[in-house]
Scaffold this motif. Sequence first.
Motif, PDB file in Angstrom:
ATOM      1  N   LEU A 113       0.938  -1.356  -0.009  1.00 12.81           N
ATOM      2  CA  LEU A 113      -0.078  -0.179   0.139  1.00 12.81           C
ATOM      3  C   LEU A 113       0.657   1.278   0.088  1.00 12.81           C
ATOM      4  CD1 LEU A 113      -2.556  -0.854   2.673  1.00 12.81           C
ATOM      5  CD2 LEU A 113      -2.774  -0.982   0.299  1.00 12.81           C
ATOM      6  N   ILE A 114       2.037   1.067   0.332  1.00 11.83           N
ATOM      7  CA  ILE A 114       2.939   2.314   0.641  1.00 11.83           C
ATOM      8  C   ILE A 114       3.934   2.519  -0.443  1.00 11.83           C
ATOM      9  CG2 ILE A 114       4.695   3.653   2.272  1.00 11.83           C
ATOM     10  CD1 ILE A 114       1.852   2.819   3.469  1.00 11.83           C
ATOM     11  N   TRP A 115       4.760   1.258  -0.765  1.00 16.56           N
ATOM     12  CA  TRP A 115       5.704   1.459  -1.629  1.00 16.56           C
ATOM     13  C   TRP A 115       5.134   1.078  -3.012  1.00 16.56           C
ATOM     14  CZ3 TRP A 115       7.940   4.749   1.149  1.00 16.56           C
ATOM     15  CH2 TRP A 115       7.930   4.741   2.370  1.00 16.56           C
ATOM     16  N   PHE A 116       4.836   2.003  -3.927  1.00 15.50           N
ATOM     17  CA  PHE A 116       4.564   1.192  -5.332  1.00 15.50           C
ATOM     18  C   PHE A 116       4.780   2.465  -6.305  1.00 15.50           C
ATOM     19  CE2 PHE A 116       1.065   3.998  -3.633  1.00 15.50           C
ATOM     20  CZ  PHE A 116       0.406   4.553  -4.630  1.00 15.50           C
ATOM     21  N   GLN A 117       4.880   2.127  -7.282  1.00 17.06           N
ATOM     22  CA  GLN A 117       5.615   3.011  -8.293  1.00 17.06           C
ATOM     23  C   GLN A 117       4.810   4.586  -8.556  1.00 17.06           C
ATOM     24  OE1 GLN A 117       5.663   1.275 -12.431  1.00 17.06           O
ATOM     25  NE2 GLN A 117       6.963   3.118 -13.238  1.00 17.06           N
ATOM     26  N   LEU A 118       3.803   4.942  -8.331  1.00 16.29           N
ATOM     27  CA  LEU A 118       3.230   6.012  -8.608  1.00 16.29           C
ATOM     28  C   LEU A 118       2.836   6.925  -7.254  1.00 16.29           C
ATOM     29  CD1 LEU A 118       0.440   5.298 -11.363  1.00 16.29           C
ATOM     30  CD2 LEU A 118       2.685   6.028 -11.537  1.00 16.29           C
ATOM     31  N   ARG A 119       3.483   6.442  -6.167  1.00 18.00           N
ATOM     32  CA  ARG A 119       3.442   7.119  -4.838  1.00 18.00           C
ATOM     33  C   ARG A 119       4.083   8.463  -4.882  1.00 18.00           C
ATOM     34  NH1 ARG A 119       7.828   3.776  -4.698  1.00 18.00           N
ATOM     35  NH2 ARG A 119       9.776   4.701  -3.907  1.00 18.00           N
ATOM     36  N   VAL A 120       3.781   9.157  -4.070  1.00 15.49           N
ATOM     37  CA  VAL A 120       4.332  10.594  -3.738  1.00 15.49           C
ATOM     38  C   VAL A 120       5.355  10.348  -2.436  1.00 15.49           C
ATOM     39  CG1 VAL A 120       4.250  13.168  -3.504  1.00 15.49           C
ATOM     40  CG2 VAL A 120       2.763  11.746  -5.075  1.00 15.49           C
ATOM     41  N   PRO A 121       6.600  10.359  -2.346  1.00 13.95           N
ATOM     42  CA  PRO A 121       7.372  10.134  -1.343  1.00 13.95           C
ATOM     43  C   PRO A 121       6.682  10.809   0.143  1.00 13.95           C
ATOM     44  CG  PRO A 121       8.845  10.386  -2.923  1.00 13.95           C
ATOM     45  CD  PRO A 121       7.265  11.063  -3.640  1.00 13.95           C
ATOM     46  N   ARG A 122       6.389  12.286   0.177  1.00 10.19           N
ATOM     47  CA  ARG A 122       5.793  12.616   1.183  1.00 10.19           C
ATOM     48  C   ARG A 122       4.648  12.081   1.731  1.00 10.19           C
ATOM     49  NH1 ARG A 122       3.824  18.950  -0.090  1.00 10.19           N
ATOM     50  NH2 ARG A 122       2.899  18.247  -1.793  1.00 10.19           N
ATOM     51  N   PHE A 123       3.830  11.583   0.958  1.00 10.79           N
ATOM     52  CA  PHE A 123       2.553  11.043   1.147  1.00 10.79           C
ATOM     53  C   PHE A 123       2.737   9.680   1.674  1.00 10.79           C
ATOM     54  CE2 PHE A 123       0.442  13.888  -2.518  1.00 10.79           C
ATOM     55  CZ  PHE A 123       0.461  15.027  -1.646  1.00 10.79           C
ATOM     56  N   ALA A 124       3.624   8.872   0.934  1.00  8.50           N
ATOM     57  CA  ALA A 124       3.864   7.590   1.234  1.00  8.50           C
ATOM     58  C   ALA A 124       4.510   7.635   2.766  1.00  8.50           C
ATOM     59  CB  ALA A 124       4.914   7.092   0.307  1.00  8.50           C
ATOM     60  N   PHE A 125       5.320   8.490   3.077  1.00  7.00           N
ATOM     61  CA  PHE A 125       6.205   8.601   4.396  1.00  7.00           C
ATOM     62  C   PHE A 125       5.259   8.658   5.545  1.00  7.00           C
ATOM     63  CE2 PHE A 125       8.367  10.912   7.917  1.00  7.00           C
ATOM     64  CZ  PHE A 125       9.123  10.073   8.333  1.00  7.00           C
ATOM     65  N   ILE A 126       4.065   9.733   5.388  1.00  7.24           N
ATOM     66  CA  ILE A 126       3.185   9.958   6.361  1.00  7.24           C
ATOM     67  C   ILE A 126       2.169   8.835   6.443  1.00  7.24           C
ATOM     68  CG2 ILE A 126       1.227  11.502   7.042  1.00  7.24           C
ATOM     69  CD1 ILE A 126       3.775  12.477   7.631  1.00  7.24           C
ATOM     70  N   THR A 127       1.812   8.091   5.560  1.00  7.28           N
ATOM     71  CA  THR A 127       1.221   6.943   5.508  1.00  7.28           C
ATOM     72  C   THR A 127       1.660   5.830   6.106  1.00  7.28           C
ATOM     73  OG1 THR A 127      -0.099   7.760   3.333  1.00  7.28           O
ATOM     74  CG2 THR A 127      -0.432   5.375   4.011  1.00  7.28           C
ATOM     75  N   TRP A 128       3.043   5.594   5.850  1.00 11.63           N
ATOM     76  CA  TRP A 128       3.675   4.514   6.428  1.00 11.63           C
ATOM     77  C   TRP A 128       3.992   4.835   7.890  1.00 11.63           C
ATOM     78  CZ3 TRP A 128       8.861   5.081   8.863  1.00 11.63           C
ATOM     79  CH2 TRP A 128       9.477   3.943   9.400  1.00 11.63           C
ATOM     80  N   LEU A 129       3.994   5.940   8.270  1.00 11.02           N
ATOM     81  CA  LEU A 129       3.900   6.076  10.027  1.00 11.02           C
ATOM     82  C   LEU A 129       2.517   5.823  10.380  1.00 11.02           C
ATOM     83  CD1 LEU A 129       5.696   9.707  10.247  1.00 11.02           C
ATOM     84  CD2 LEU A 129       6.658   7.420  10.911  1.00 11.02           C
ATOM     85  N   ALA A 130       1.523   6.162   9.685  1.00 10.67           N
ATOM     86  CA  ALA A 130       0.035   6.028  10.030  1.00 10.67           C
ATOM     87  C   ALA A 130      -0.054   4.444  10.181  1.00 10.67           C
ATOM     88  CB  ALA A 130      -0.868   6.533   9.218  1.00 10.67           C
ATOM     89  N   VAL A 131       0.215   3.735   9.038  1.00 16.03           N
ATOM     90  CA  VAL A 131       0.182   2.017   8.912  1.00 16.03           C
ATOM     91  C   VAL A 131       1.005   1.629  10.383  1.00 16.03           C
ATOM     92  CG1 VAL A 131       0.735   0.107   7.929  1.00 16.03           C
ATOM     93  CG2 VAL A 131      -0.201   1.980   6.678  1.00 16.03           C
TER      94      VAL A 131
END
Length: 168
Positions: free
Chosen positions: A5-23
């Motif tokens: 859910l976090i690390w996929f090709q079309l991710r945006v790094p800042r959004f992925a990072f916050i989501t990673w922290l949330a997960v």
Amino acid sequence: MWSRLIWFQLRVPRFAFITWLAVRDRLSTGHRTAQWGQAQYCLYCGEPDETRDHLFFACPYTFTLWLKVTGNLFGMDPDPDWDTTITRLLTGHYDRLTFILLRLVLQVTVYYIWRERNERLHNHVSKPVEHIARLVDKTVRNRITSTRYYLRPRLQGLMQRWFGAHDT
């Protein structure tokens, strides 16, 4: 595995990072900062226990936002329970474009909920849910456009799927 859910090709790094922290339940929510002696409550609805699960998406404000931005991508009504949402994303059978959009909208929504929460906490400025929904929609559309999806056969139809999910 939640990492899909976090690390996929079309991710945006800042959004992925916050989501990673949330997960990982590592955001400094009221529940966590209460251990440091700080008062805690949901800045959206006043709930006395601001946990990750409440913030994403049990709070009426954030669940209303989640309903607006997911449209019909899930194929069923979204659930306000965080664990159920993550499980549905990981175990659901979605076509490629829908799965890309679900992951992207999750990340963008989590980011803007967290950002709005911090704006309310530190600057005492609040935006209505419709404003945040427009920000999420515009961000998703901008990300889709930046991929040049129309030149990539595997991504053709991505923008149409996004718009189709929000026809009402």
